[in-house]
Design an enzyme around this catalytic site. Sequence first.
Site, mmCIF file in Angstrom:
data_model
loop_
_atom_site.group_PDB
_atom_site.id
_atom_site.type_symbol
_atom_site.label_atom_id
_atom_site.label_comp_id
_atom_site.label_asym_id
_atom_site.label_seq_id
_atom_site.Cartn_x
_atom_site.Cartn_y
_atom_site.Cartn_z
ATOM 1 N N ASP A 155 -6.391 -6.317 -2.249
ATOM 2 C CA ASP A 155 -4.971 -6.649 -2.369
ATOM 3 C C ASP A 155 -4.697 -7.720 -3.413
ATOM 4 O OD1 ASP A 155 -4.191 -4.724 -0.585
ATOM 5 O OD2 ASP A 155 -3.934 -6.076 1.112
ATOM 6 N N HIS A 165 0.816 -1.217 0.000
ATOM 7 C CA HIS A 165 0.000 0.000 0.000
ATOM 8 C C HIS A 165 0.853 1.272 0.000
ATOM 9 C CE1 HIS A 165 -3.012 -2.690 2.378
ATOM 10 N NE2 HIS A 165 -3.098 -2.898 1.080
ATOM 11 N N LYS A 217 6.530 6.609 7.785
ATOM 12 C CA LYS A 217 5.987 5.666 8.766
ATOM 13 C C LYS A 217 7.119 5.113 9.624
ATOM 14 C CE LYS A 217 2.452 4.009 5.538
ATOM 15 N NZ LYS A 217 2.964 4.558 4.289
ATOM 16 N N TYR A 277 2.145 1.486 14.102
ATOM 17 C CA TYR A 277 2.921 2.403 13.282
ATOM 18 C C TYR A 277 2.503 3.846 13.494
ATOM 19 C CZ TYR A 277 -0.965 1.410 9.980
ATOM 20 O OH TYR A 277 -2.194 1.206 9.389
#
Length: 194
Positions: free
Chosen positions: A177, A66, A75, A135
């Site tokens: 996905d 992603h 991130k 995250y």
Amino acid sequence: MGKIQVTEDCNGIKGVKVIEPAVYGDARGYFMETYNYNDFAEAGINCQFVQDNQSASKKGVLRGLHFQINYPQDKLVRVVSGEVFDVVVDLREGSETFGKWFGVVLSAENKKQLFVPKNFAHGFIVLSDYAEFCYKVTDFYHPNDEGGILWKDPAIGVEWLMPEGMTEADLILSDKDTKWGGLEAYKSERGSHL
């Protein structure tokens, strides 16, 4: 510094960093700083994180690859329970390592973290029976801003670690996905300047 050990330019990709915090343990357990602005800034990670996220997944779940389309995020990712194989792919315009990937095992046991710069695709596969993934991000969630690249695109060639006793056919993916395009489709969508 000294509170964190940083491995830079992982697999030759500038900006990607593996962070290993100092862990202070005794008979009672352990203590560690998972984030300290000063230590991270000294290591070249000078970001303002604005949101913390956490997800839980069972063995064989693969999430990714992603990225954010219009609101890219740095991130800082880690695992607080279980073990995952975490993967990033360089999608930075003009990068010498465009399309190159890097992967690392993140687990509650090894306490490693991965810094993922803006304009990378990101994903992970759960190797343990269960995993909790945390995250920090530098921009807020924007609905309808998520893009993706097919996790098994041969043009990228990620060598995914498989959970013990499982094959590719056993993996658990979201519907979206399984339908992302590959790197060539991404380049076509973004224009010939890539």
